[in-house]
Design a protein around this motif. Structure first.
Motif, PDB file in Angstrom:
ATOM      1  N   ARG A 476       3.646   7.262  -0.204  1.00 36.39           N
ATOM      2  CA  ARG A 476       3.302   6.665  -1.493  1.00 36.39           C
ATOM      3  C   ARG A 476       4.518   5.954  -2.097  1.00 36.39           C
ATOM      4  N   ALA A 477       5.659   6.603  -2.003  1.00 41.78           N
ATOM      5  CA  ALA A 477       6.876   5.993  -2.550  1.00 41.78           C
ATOM      6  C   ALA A 477       7.207   4.698  -1.817  1.00 41.78           C
ATOM      7  N   ALA A 478       7.054   4.699  -0.487  1.00 42.55           N
ATOM      8  CA  ALA A 478       7.328   3.489   0.280  1.00 42.55           C
ATOM      9  C   ALA A 478       6.336   2.387  -0.072  1.00 42.55           C
ATOM     10  N   ALA A 479       5.053   2.744  -0.244  1.00 40.49           N
ATOM     11  CA  ALA A 479       4.042   1.750  -0.602  1.00 40.49           C
ATOM     12  C   ALA A 479       4.312   1.170  -1.985  1.00 40.49           C
ATOM     13  N   PHE A 480       4.663   2.017  -2.931  1.00 41.57           N
ATOM     14  CA  PHE A 480       4.950   1.556  -4.289  1.00 41.57           C
ATOM     15  C   PHE A 480       6.141   0.609  -4.306  1.00 41.57           C
ATOM     16  N   ALA A 481       7.206   0.969  -3.574  1.00 43.10           N
ATOM     17  CA  ALA A 481       8.399   0.122  -3.544  1.00 43.10           C
ATOM     18  C   ALA A 481       8.082  -1.230  -2.920  1.00 43.10           C
ATOM     19  N   ALA A 482       7.306  -1.236  -1.824  1.00 43.92           N
ATOM     20  CA  ALA A 482       6.969  -2.490  -1.165  1.00 43.92           C
ATOM     21  C   ALA A 482       6.073  -3.354  -2.040  1.00 43.92           C
ATOM     22  N   LEU A 483       5.128  -2.731  -2.735  1.00 40.16           N
ATOM     23  CA  LEU A 483       4.225  -3.485  -3.602  1.00 40.16           C
ATOM     24  C   LEU A 483       4.990  -4.105  -4.769  1.00 40.16           C
ATOM     25  N   GLU A 485       8.153  -4.882  -4.802  1.00 40.80           N
ATOM     26  CA  GLU A 485       9.118  -5.870  -4.310  1.00 40.80           C
ATOM     27  C   GLU A 485       8.445  -7.164  -3.865  1.00 40.80           C
ATOM     28  N   ALA A 486       7.303  -7.065  -3.175  1.00 44.36           N
ATOM     29  CA  ALA A 486       6.750  -8.225  -2.488  1.00 44.36           C
ATOM     30  C   ALA A 486       5.663  -8.948  -3.254  1.00 44.36           C
ATOM     31  N   ALA A 487       4.993  -8.309  -4.166  1.00 43.40           N
ATOM     32  CA  ALA A 487       3.804  -8.906  -4.766  1.00 43.40           C
ATOM     33  C   ALA A 487       4.079  -9.405  -6.177  1.00 43.40           C
ATOM     34  N   PRO A 489       2.480 -10.049  -9.965  1.00 39.99           N
ATOM     35  CA  PRO A 489       1.591  -9.154 -10.718  1.00 39.99           C
ATOM     36  C   PRO A 489       0.118  -9.367 -10.416  1.00 39.99           C
ATOM     37  N   GLU A 490      -0.288 -10.605 -10.173  1.00 42.67           N
ATOM     38  CA  GLU A 490      -1.698 -10.875  -9.935  1.00 42.67           C
ATOM     39  C   GLU A 490      -2.174 -10.231  -8.628  1.00 42.67           C
ATOM     40  N   VAL A 491      -1.356 -10.381  -7.561  1.00 44.39           N
ATOM     41  CA  VAL A 491      -1.720  -9.780  -6.274  1.00 44.39           C
ATOM     42  C   VAL A 491      -1.675  -8.264  -6.360  1.00 44.39           C
ATOM     43  N   ALA A 492      -0.648  -7.719  -7.014  1.00 46.07           N
ATOM     44  CA  ALA A 492      -0.549  -6.271  -7.148  1.00 46.07           C
ATOM     45  C   ALA A 492      -1.765  -5.701  -7.869  1.00 46.07           C
ATOM     46  N   GLU A 493      -2.194  -6.382  -8.944  1.00 54.11           N
ATOM     47  CA  GLU A 493      -3.359  -5.912  -9.681  1.00 54.11           C
ATOM     48  C   GLU A 493      -4.611  -5.973  -8.812  1.00 54.11           C
ATOM     49  N   GLN A 494      -4.736  -7.034  -8.013  1.00 55.36           N
ATOM     50  CA  GLN A 494      -5.909  -7.158  -7.157  1.00 55.36           C
ATOM     51  C   GLN A 494      -5.933  -6.049  -6.101  1.00 55.36           C
ATOM     52  N   ILE A 495      -4.776  -5.712  -5.541  1.00 56.60           N
ATOM     53  CA  ILE A 495      -4.727  -4.638  -4.545  1.00 56.60           C
ATOM     54  C   ILE A 495      -5.117  -3.314  -5.186  1.00 56.60           C
ATOM     55  N   GLU A 517      -1.546 -10.322   3.216  1.00 54.30           N
ATOM     56  CA  GLU A 517      -0.129 -10.409   3.559  1.00 54.30           C
ATOM     57  C   GLU A 517       0.672  -9.307   2.873  1.00 54.30           C
ATOM     58  N   VAL A 518       0.372  -9.065   1.614  1.00 46.85           N
ATOM     59  CA  VAL A 518       1.084  -8.015   0.888  1.00 46.85           C
ATOM     60  C   VAL A 518       0.755  -6.645   1.463  1.00 46.85           C
ATOM     61  N   ARG A 519      -0.499  -6.444   1.782  1.00 44.67           N
ATOM     62  CA  ARG A 519      -0.872  -5.141   2.341  1.00 44.67           C
ATOM     63  C   ARG A 519      -0.209  -4.907   3.690  1.00 44.67           C
ATOM     64  N   LEU A 520      -0.102  -5.949   4.517  1.00 44.19           N
ATOM     65  CA  LEU A 520       0.614  -5.818   5.783  1.00 44.19           C
ATOM     66  C   LEU A 520       2.086  -5.514   5.544  1.00 44.19           C
ATOM     67  N   HIS A 521       2.650  -6.128   4.525  1.00 44.37           N
ATOM     68  CA  HIS A 521       4.048  -5.844   4.181  1.00 44.37           C
ATOM     69  C   HIS A 521       4.210  -4.385   3.758  1.00 44.37           C
ATOM     70  N   MET A 522       3.240  -3.864   3.039  1.00 46.59           N
ATOM     71  CA  MET A 522       3.300  -2.457   2.617  1.00 46.59           C
ATOM     72  C   MET A 522       3.210  -1.527   3.827  1.00 46.59           C
ATOM     73  N   ILE A 523       2.338  -1.856   4.771  1.00 50.38           N
ATOM     74  CA  ILE A 523       2.226  -1.043   5.981  1.00 50.38           C
ATOM     75  C   ILE A 523       3.539  -1.059   6.754  1.00 50.38           C
ATOM     76  N   GLU A 524       4.151  -2.240   6.866  1.00 45.82           N
ATOM     77  CA  GLU A 524       5.424  -2.338   7.578  1.00 45.82           C
ATOM     78  C   GLU A 524       6.506  -1.521   6.874  1.00 45.82           C
ATOM     79  N   ALA A 525       6.509  -1.540   5.559  1.00 41.85           N
ATOM     80  CA  ALA A 525       7.485  -0.738   4.813  1.00 41.85           C
ATOM     81  C   ALA A 525       7.267   0.744   5.052  1.00 41.85           C
ATOM     82  N   GLN A 526       6.013   1.156   5.066  1.00 44.64           N
ATOM     83  CA  GLN A 526       5.734   2.572   5.325  1.00 44.64           C
ATOM     84  C   GLN A 526       6.121   2.955   6.749  1.00 44.64           C
ATOM     85  N   ARG A 527       5.878   2.042   7.702  1.00 44.57           N
ATOM     86  CA  ARG A 527       6.262   2.334   9.087  1.00 44.57           C
ATOM     87  C   ARG A 527       7.774   2.492   9.192  1.00 44.57           C
TER      88      ARG A 527
END
Length: 644
Positions: A476-483, A485-487, A489-495, A517-527
């Motif tokens: 969760r912490a990794a997903a929050f940090a990636a979201l 950093e990368a998104a 506000p509009e994309v973050a709200e949509q996710i 794209e943002v969700r893939l970035h979050m997965i990569e951050a978690q990995r």
């Protein structure tokens, strides 16, 4: 045509036996050996003889490579001292002790030939160790047994080669034997490491999954063949290449390629393992026929029985001595924890001082990487102590380690490499075959009963649930940090709305491609966070493996959806996929991207987070729509410390 018919019948037999064995509660290798023994007794069946070169150079390298790729290097490192001792010292002691025993039991057998037979029956078999995975022992026991069986062949084959040379030529210095062993292992390790690294670099640039998998089929031979030509251990080279590949695959090989490769290698391993066990049973008639008379057969049976008891006895004594040493070290773990805590505090002080105190010569100043490296070593050692405390080795685990050390096909084919000029060769081959077959049938057939009687320690459901909760917070912490950093506000709200299955009220929405794209970035951050946790040893290898597989499954699903969006945009509208809005609503009564049918997950997820049971043992990675289980608690994206 006859060869084709035999091959088809063999494949059908392996498939049928693999499907039937779980219902019979018998390991499939045991069923195949028994079936092969039974078929060999039919008069119409011709004699079958295994070519030892085919097995040692053609079958075992890919089997050992496949096992090594899936072996957690973290667990291998933690018990390397134990694995190394059982792979080298135990094999050497067993070979010499059994050599004297066989010399006493077989009249006229030279000591060198006796030691050669001792080296043949001493190593445990990596293929036979597959039986251990089916009886439910702890991951640490499985890791030690697999590591031992992967490496002890080098020791046994060097001793065998040296003993045969003494038996045929004459005296050989102990220094020569030691030099041969060091050369065999050192060269194999270097070749295996280089091949494994090049394998990762090359396959990282291959975009086709099928071609990538085909390349992986060549890797064990690219490592084993040069090593064999240089008179080193081709099997160790294949193992090292597998360990390097397995450790670095998450960084260099795409998730879809890893998934395709894993399925292909499971199929190949099934066919090769089944073939060697089936052929091992079929070979009995040829070995008995080569023996000659019934009196020699009786002698061979007696010698094999005594040899099996002796090899288990030596193993029991060695394991007992090792357990005493491990328990003594375990009692000192409290002092070591205190020292590690003091070192960690000192590192913090030095790091703060280095950050605030200027140095005239920056060459003498420790940088952040230096402190990070030292802190990683301390943290890794602390987690290692936690691992030893959670999975201690007592007399129950020692009993399982002793009884689970089975001999197998390596013993049979190693015996057949004996030159015809070795005294009593036919008898020695027969003894090796009986030891291997009886070890498989006796130890393998009763291993489940032994485990139930000894009741070795296992991971408790409470500990597993606590670890899954801790891992969930970590993700969760990794997903929050990636979201964050990368998104925008509009994309973050949509996710967040997609994860919570909330339709977007506004007409405007960020494009689906941007959200993906943002969700893939979050997965990569978690990995990446999981890889860092693996390097530190923060979680068990099984939990990390399942979590990485769950992330891979979600990434594969998102990538497939993105490819479908591209094709749809090109074929129907001619627009780029970025022009397709992702409003989260469900037009015309359809489900939106953020909603889900019963049993499905939001927008690109997979049922259960990509793996059965939520993707982790005990149901970790719940929700699955957003990696890290954020679908179950929307607020977790805003507060990574909050858990469900």
């Amino acid at each position: 045509m006859e060869i084709l018919v035999v091959a088809v019948v063999g494949l059908l037999t392996i498939a049928f036996t693999t499907s039937l064995a779980p219902r019979l509660r018998i390991a499939a290798p045991l069923v195949l050996v028994i079936l092969g023994l039974a078929v060999s007794l039919i008069p119409a069946v011709p004699e079958v003889t295994l070519n030892p070169d085919v097995v040692l150079e053609g079958i075992l390298p890919p089997l050992l490579y496949a096992t090594a790729v899936s072996t957690p290097t973290m667990d291998f490192r933690r018990d390397f001292r134990l694995i190394g001792g059982m792979s080298v010292l135990l094999v050497a002691v067993s070979a010499v002790a059994l050599g004297f025993l066989f010399t006493a039991l077989i009249p006229g057998l030279p000591l060198a030939a006796g030691i050669a037979l001792g080296a043949i029956v001493s190593p445990t078999d990596a293929v036979a160790t597959s039986i251990v995975r089916e009886v439910g022992v702890s991951p640490r026991i499985t890791s030690v047994l697999e590591g031992e069986s992967l490496l002890n062949d080098a020791t046994a084959l060097v001793l065998l080669r040296s003993a045969v040379a003494v038996a045929l030529v004459g005296q050989r210095e102990a220094g020569q034997v030691l030099g041969d062993f060091v050369w065999s292992v050192a060269v194999a390790v270097v070749i295996g490491a280089v091949v494994g690294r090049l394998n990762l670099l090359v396959r990282a640039r291959v975009s086709d999954a099928s071609a990538n998998t085909v390349l992986s089929f060549a890797v064990p031979f690219l490592a084993s063949v040069p090593a064999t030509l240089l008179n080193s251990s081709g099997l160790v080279a294949a193992v090292v290449a597998g360990l390097v590949t397995g450790h670095g695959a998450v960084h260099h090989i795409r998730p879809a390629h890893r998934a395709a490769e894993a399925v292909s290698w499971r199929t190949i391993s099934l066919v090769l393992e089944g073939s060697v066990f089936l052929l091992m049973g079929l070979e009995m008639t040829a070995i008995v026929a080569d023996l000659g008379g019934s009196s020699l057969a009786v002698t061979g049976l007696w010698v094999a029985f005594v040899g099996l008891v002796a090899v288990l006895g030596v193993r029991l004594v060695y394991v007992t001595a090792v357990l005493v040493s491990l328990n003594r070290r375990q009692r000192r773990s409290g002092d070591l924890r205190e020292r590690l805590t003091a070192i960690d505090s000192r590192l913090t002080e030095l790091e703060e001082a280095a950050a605030h105190e200027p140095h005239e010569d920056d060459r003498h100043r420790r940088g952040p990487r230096s402190f990070a490296s030292m802190r990683l070593r301390v943290t890794r050692k602390q987690y290692d102590l936690d691992y030893y405390d959670a999975a201690p080795f007592g007399w129950r685990e020692g009993g399982v380690l002793t009884w689970a050390g089975m001999r197998g096909v390596v013993t049979v084919v190693a015996a057949q490499t004996l030159p015809t000029s070795v005294p009593h060769r036919s008898l020695l081959v027969f003894v090796a075959f009986v030891v291997a077959a009886s070890s498989l049938l006796l130890q393998g057939g009763t291993l489940g009963l032994v485990v139930r009687l000894l009741r070795p320690a296992r991971v408790s459901p409470e500990d597993l649930a606590a670890e899954n909760e801790r891992l969930d917070r970590h993700l969760r912490a990794a997903a929050f940090a990636a979201l964050t950093e990368a998104a925008d506000p509009e994309v973050a709200e949509q996710i967040r709305r997609q994860v919570g299955r909330i339709a977007r009220p506004e007409s405007a929405a960020p494009s689906r491609a941007r959200v993906q794209e943002v969700r893939l970035h979050m997965i990569e951050a978690q990995r990446e966070s999981l890889v860092q946790a693996r390097d530190a040893g923060a979680f068990s290898s099984g939990t990390l493996t399942h979590a990485l597989a769950a992330l891979d499954a979600q990434q594969i699903a998102l990538e497939m959806q993105r490819e479908a969006d591209v094709r749809e945009a090109e074929e129907e509208t001619g627009e780029a996929p970025e022009d397709v809005p992702d409003d989260g609503a469900a037009p015309d009564g359809e489900l939106s991207d953020g909603e889900a049918r019963d049993g499905e997950l939001p927008d690109g997820g997979l049922p259960g987070g990509g793996l059965p049971g939520g993707g982790l043992p005990g149901g970790g990675l719940p929700g699955g729509g957003l990696p890290g289980g954020a679908a179950q608690d929307l607020a977790a994206l805003d507060d990574p410390e909050r858990t469900t």
